[in-house]
Design a protein around this motif. Structure first.
Motif, PDB file in Angstrom:
ATOM      1  N   PRO A 125       1.265  -1.777  -7.675  1.00 32.32           N
ATOM      2  CA  PRO A 125       0.681  -0.523  -8.163  1.00 32.32           C
ATOM      3  C   PRO A 125       1.311   0.723  -7.558  1.00 32.32           C
ATOM      4  O   PRO A 125       1.361   1.766  -8.218  1.00 32.32           O
ATOM      5  CB  PRO A 125      -0.788  -0.645  -7.742  1.00 32.32           C
ATOM      6  N   GLU A 126       1.786   0.607  -6.337  1.00 36.73           N
ATOM      7  CA  GLU A 126       2.384   1.765  -5.670  1.00 36.73           C
ATOM      8  C   GLU A 126       3.658   2.237  -6.367  1.00 36.73           C
ATOM      9  O   GLU A 126       4.092   3.376  -6.167  1.00 36.73           O
ATOM     10  CB  GLU A 126       2.714   1.444  -4.209  1.00 36.73           C
ATOM     11  N   SER A 133      -1.397  -2.620  -1.466  1.00 37.90           N
ATOM     12  CA  SER A 133      -1.593  -3.853  -2.235  1.00 37.90           C
ATOM     13  C   SER A 133      -1.143  -5.076  -1.448  1.00 37.90           C
ATOM     14  O   SER A 133      -1.726  -6.158  -1.585  1.00 37.90           O
ATOM     15  CB  SER A 133      -0.860  -3.773  -3.580  1.00 37.90           C
ATOM     16  N   THR A 148     -11.691   4.563  -2.268  1.00 39.64           N
ATOM     17  CA  THR A 148     -10.239   4.662  -2.313  1.00 39.64           C
ATOM     18  C   THR A 148      -9.793   6.118  -2.359  1.00 39.64           C
ATOM     19  O   THR A 148      -8.787   6.495  -1.754  1.00 39.64           O
ATOM     20  CB  THR A 148      -9.665   3.849  -3.491  1.00 39.64           C
ATOM     21  N   PHE A 175      -6.712   1.177  -8.095  1.00 39.60           N
ATOM     22  CA  PHE A 175      -5.378   1.677  -7.735  1.00 39.60           C
ATOM     23  C   PHE A 175      -5.111   2.985  -8.466  1.00 39.60           C
ATOM     24  O   PHE A 175      -4.422   3.877  -7.956  1.00 39.60           O
ATOM     25  CB  PHE A 175      -4.289   0.654  -8.090  1.00 39.60           C
ATOM     26  N   GLU A 227      -3.649   5.975  -6.217  1.00 42.19           N
ATOM     27  CA  GLU A 227      -2.291   6.478  -6.376  1.00 42.19           C
ATOM     28  C   GLU A 227      -2.265   7.886  -6.962  1.00 42.19           C
ATOM     29  O   GLU A 227      -1.451   8.719  -6.564  1.00 42.19           O
ATOM     30  CB  GLU A 227      -1.473   5.510  -7.227  1.00 42.19           C
TER      31      GLU A 227
END
Length: 409
Positions: A84-85, A202, A313, A347, A351
């Motif tokens: 995901p990053e 992750s 998050t 995510f 992000e």
């Protein structure tokens, strides 16, 4: 690791705030995901391919869980499919991400959470600690079918019970390997060490979920959904203890970012730590305009957030930036999701907020000016956010003014 697992267990419970809309966020997103049809990859009972690396641990039968690898029916570098990053940085679209995820085939076996010496679990640990994609082979009890889409975890393609599973030799990530072999290091400390060394979230979360961290006697499998929020909240809690010692920000700032059919505005205020998360879902199912929110003052939040894992998050991502800036502030986050939005997991929040906090910010002398600026970017009138809120509403009213003086009806 026992403290983190007990903490993660509370993430099963959603507590609804009676002040809020009769429709809870959980109920709304459940209805939304039911209405989304996704075509997943078609495979047979035997699969030769690779794992990105990727694993998934279910939660429904806890303390026994369905655990297993996620594989792609192609050999080679499939790392992007569970990274995901990388997605926003590489300008991946929502369709790109869904395509990656629907190509992931989930194998599963029912395993007791403490059965870490099970050879199948040892392979899952190998996968989670790996530094790159791993060639693998699987035989399923039946042809994998279906797909999974939820508001918390990234979606994946078909699944089936796995009968046989083999992987090629694995090279572990050095930082993850060090934490795995340190059986005297508590899981919370392991997570913070890895975060401070810029190990991707992750990667540490997957390793945490397969029982790779913590005191040896306390290691367990942790469902993927719980492990995500456990890692987010652990990092956030540690960062907050640090940030509380820093000087206060001396002005108002607005950071913002848009991607994947979302817009985020983050207002930093020259106050001690306080935090409110507000998110709107706009005309995704029909004509709805729903706002959900939760907040905390400068005390430790006890109950699980009514808005789910995104609360933690986002909190983690903002505190990470404040710690780097060596500043303390209050935080108001306004998020809007627009038509065509598909829940892709938390995510998406993590992000997007990270990117927002690294963008050039706009500076304002008053909260009124900062909020009014955000109102020029949001599709729902800012007055509705203020009326819905707890923290923002109170902060505006402490200036001894009325809503009418800020916003036209």
């Amino acid at each position: 690791m026992s403290n983190m697992v007990s903490k993660s267990n509370k993430y099963q419970k959603l507590k609804n705030n009676p002040k809020r809309s009769k429709t809870t966020k959980n109920a709304y997103l459940a209805k939304l995901t039911e209405n989304i049809q996704m075509k997943s990859v078609s495979v047979g009972k035997d699969l030769d391919g690779s794992t990105p690396p990727s694993v998934f641990i279910g939660r429904w039968s806890y303390p026994k869980v369905y655990a297993g690898p996620m594989m792609v029916p192609q050999v080679g570098d499939t790392y992007i499919m569970d990274s995901p990053e990388s997605w926003i940085a590489q300008n991946k679209t929502q369709e790109d991400i869904i395509g990656y995820r629907m190509n992931l085939v989930r194998g599963k076996q029912l395993i007791k959470i403490t059965d870490l010496e099970n050879p199948f679990v040892e392979k899952l640990q190998d996968i989670s600690l790996a530094s790159k994609s791993i060639d693998s082979e699987a035989t399923f009890g039946s042809r994998p079918r279906g797909s999974m889409l939820s508001e918390d975890s990234t979606p994946h393609g078909p699944s089936a019970v796995i009968e046989k599973f083999d992987i090629d030799a694995v090279r572990w990530d050095k930082q993850l390997e060090k934490s795995f072999y340190d059986t005297d290091l508590r899981a919370q400390e392991a997570v913070m060490n890895l975060h401070n060394k810029d190990v991707p979230f992750s990667a540490m979360q997957k390793a945490f979920s397969v029982g790779a961290f913590g005191l040896k006697k306390n290691r367990k499998l942790v469902p993927t959904r719980w492990s995500i929020t456990a890692c987010d909240s652990t990092i956030a809690d540690n960062l907050l203890r640090e940030v509380r010692h820093y000087p206060l920000l001396d002005t108002y700032r607005v950071y913002e970012f848009s991607s994947l059919k979302n817009y985020y505005a983050i207002i930093l205020t020259p106050t001690e730590w306080q935090y409110e998360w507000m998110e709107a879902f706009i005309k995704i199912l029909g004509k709805e305009e729903l706002i959900f929110s939760d907040y905390e003052t400068n005390t430790d939040k006890k109950e699980y957030s009514s808005v789910g894992g995104c609360y933690y998050t986002c909190k983690m991502a903002v505190l990470d930036k404040l710690a780097k800036l060596k500043l303390q502030s209050g935080v108001i986050v306004l998020r809007e999701a627009y038509s065509g939005y598909v829940p892709l997991g938390v995510f998406n929040v993590r992000e997007n907020v990270k990117y927002a906090m690294n963008e050039p910010y706009k500076e304002f002398e008053t909260l009124k000016e900062a909020v009014a600026y955000c109102g020029t970017k949001l599709k729902i009138p800012i007055s509705k956010y203020v009326k819905q809120s707890d923290l923002l509403n109170e902060m505006l009213h402490t200036k001894q003014t009325t809503l009418d003086s800020y916003f036209k009806k």
